[in-house]
Scaffold this active site. Sequence first.
Site, PDB file in Angstrom:
ATOM      1  N   GLU A 168      19.543  31.521  36.607  1.00 21.34           N
ATOM      2  CA  GLU A 168      18.829  31.067  37.810  1.00 21.34           C
ATOM      3  C   GLU A 168      19.316  29.681  38.242  1.00 21.34           C
ATOM      4  O   GLU A 168      18.550  28.733  38.405  1.00 21.34           O
ATOM      5  CB  GLU A 168      17.318  31.067  37.568  1.00 21.34           C
ATOM      6  CG  GLU A 168      16.759  32.468  37.343  1.00 21.34           C
ATOM      7  CD  GLU A 168      15.246  32.518  37.230  1.00 21.34           C
ATOM      8  OE1 GLU A 168      14.661  33.546  37.601  1.00 21.34           O
ATOM      9  OE2 GLU A 168      14.637  31.530  36.761  1.00 21.34           O
ATOM     10  N   GLU A 210      16.430  40.349  35.578  1.00 27.96           N
ATOM     11  CA  GLU A 210      15.038  39.970  35.306  1.00 27.96           C
ATOM     12  C   GLU A 210      14.136  40.582  36.363  1.00 27.96           C
ATOM     13  O   GLU A 210      14.422  40.468  37.564  1.00 27.96           O
ATOM     14  CB  GLU A 210      14.840  38.449  35.318  1.00 27.96           C
ATOM     15  CG  GLU A 210      15.351  37.721  34.101  1.00 27.96           C
ATOM     16  CD  GLU A 210      14.933  36.258  34.090  1.00 27.96           C
ATOM     17  OE1 GLU A 210      13.819  35.946  34.591  1.00 27.96           O
ATOM     18  OE2 GLU A 210      15.712  35.431  33.597  1.00 27.96           O
TER      19      GLU A 210
END
Length: 486
Positions: free
Chosen positions: A192, A384
């Site tokens: 991320e 995710e």
Amino acid sequence: MYKTTYPKGFPKDFLWGGATAANQVEGAWNVDGKGLTTAEVVEKATDRKKMSMDAVTTDSIKAAVADPTDTRYPKRRGVDFYHHYKEDIKLFAEMGFKVYRFSIAWSRIFPQGDEQQPNEAGLAFYDRVIDELHKYKIQPLVTLSHYEMPINLTLKQNGWASRETIAAFNHFTETVFKRYQGKVPYWLTFNEINTGTWGFHETGAIDTAMSKHDQMQIRYQALHHQFVASAIATKQLHAIDPKAKIGSMLARMQTYPATPNPVDVQAAQLEDDKNLFFTDVQARGEYPEVMNRFFADNAIEIKMAPDDQAILAKYPVDFISFSYYMTTVTKADAGEQVNGNMATGGRNPYLEESDWGWQIDPVGLRITLDELWDRYRKPLFVVENGLGAVDQLTADHQIHDDYRIDYLRKHITQMREAVADGVQLMGYTMWGPIDLISFSTSEMSKRYGFIYVDQDDTGKGSLKRLKKDSFYWYQKVIKTNGDDLA
């Protein structure tokens, strides 16, 4: 004649699995020579709506480094995967995992971050994990940096704010690429990466006392250093292990215009461009024009070495991975805001919310997949996606989590629709298959897993693993390659 056919289901080689991070599951923070990380100096949050790393300062870090306990710092204990990895991987295999995404803790290999010689005990631990995965024919997908770095590099050079960190990181990446050559088919550079615009947890740079402008300056500069390090890692892997693939990882923050008003549409477009800036650099190899204007408008100067742009252009990633949890809406004049997984935006009246206020939008996942495929034409990987919830353990030790099954079913259905749209989707690693310490608040009670871990927010519990209802549901999903979601 042109045939209008399209795929009706997931590819036969689709990679079903789950994802975790070292700092949220491993524990054993002071075992076998491991050094402290940025994740292990962050206290548990007292407010679920505020991230626990927001108040990190140099003084708080020094106090944490001097504190030998794990009660105030839950990520130090994790769920003790370090000593339970065989049991946990066996459970993953029982579900039928094809792939397991995990991260290698940099500080297990180089405790201070910048040593020349690696810590053999740390390398040996991941040898054992990878061998155990191979035993069950589970492919490793390894994240190189998942919200942690050796805390020494923060105290010594303010983390990724320093260009010196590039060399330290790429010494680490070269070491693990050589060690696990031929054993790890898929790698990710920075988890991320876009959340580096939020500061310390991702950049390792302390900027709490700075003005908003100076914070953004240091954060985007730190991110530039990460872009360069990612490109160098790509170069290294392709030379060391040509069959392996390496990808970027984005927290996808899909947003919609709050109204059809053109100013809201334009504002949403800019927010999307700012989010996709990171994959533009890592997948296309260049800074997009829209961000050059953004930097100019906000008096942000990115300092580059003479070869930086050439390195970025020459070594783009092989595939794009991302997390997807929620969407927001954007209005030119911001009104009520909602928060979740580093995303901040307007409330969408058409969506439900999780216990933590994250807006649930399965259709948004299909929209995201279609848009990313159209923009980049590179293989995509959902690494995710999951639901954090408060699970109730019954008197007979059962966990009936129909709400989690419903959440996952709806999102997997939309993935299947995206595949039918023509998206080249590699796989799906649900977050996180076993209960773990929450990233944002360092809670244990925010549970994601198919596997329940007997531990509370204070660290008390037997650490016994129990199968939830969703365990058996996901087992069936994998066995049928996503055909049976009932």
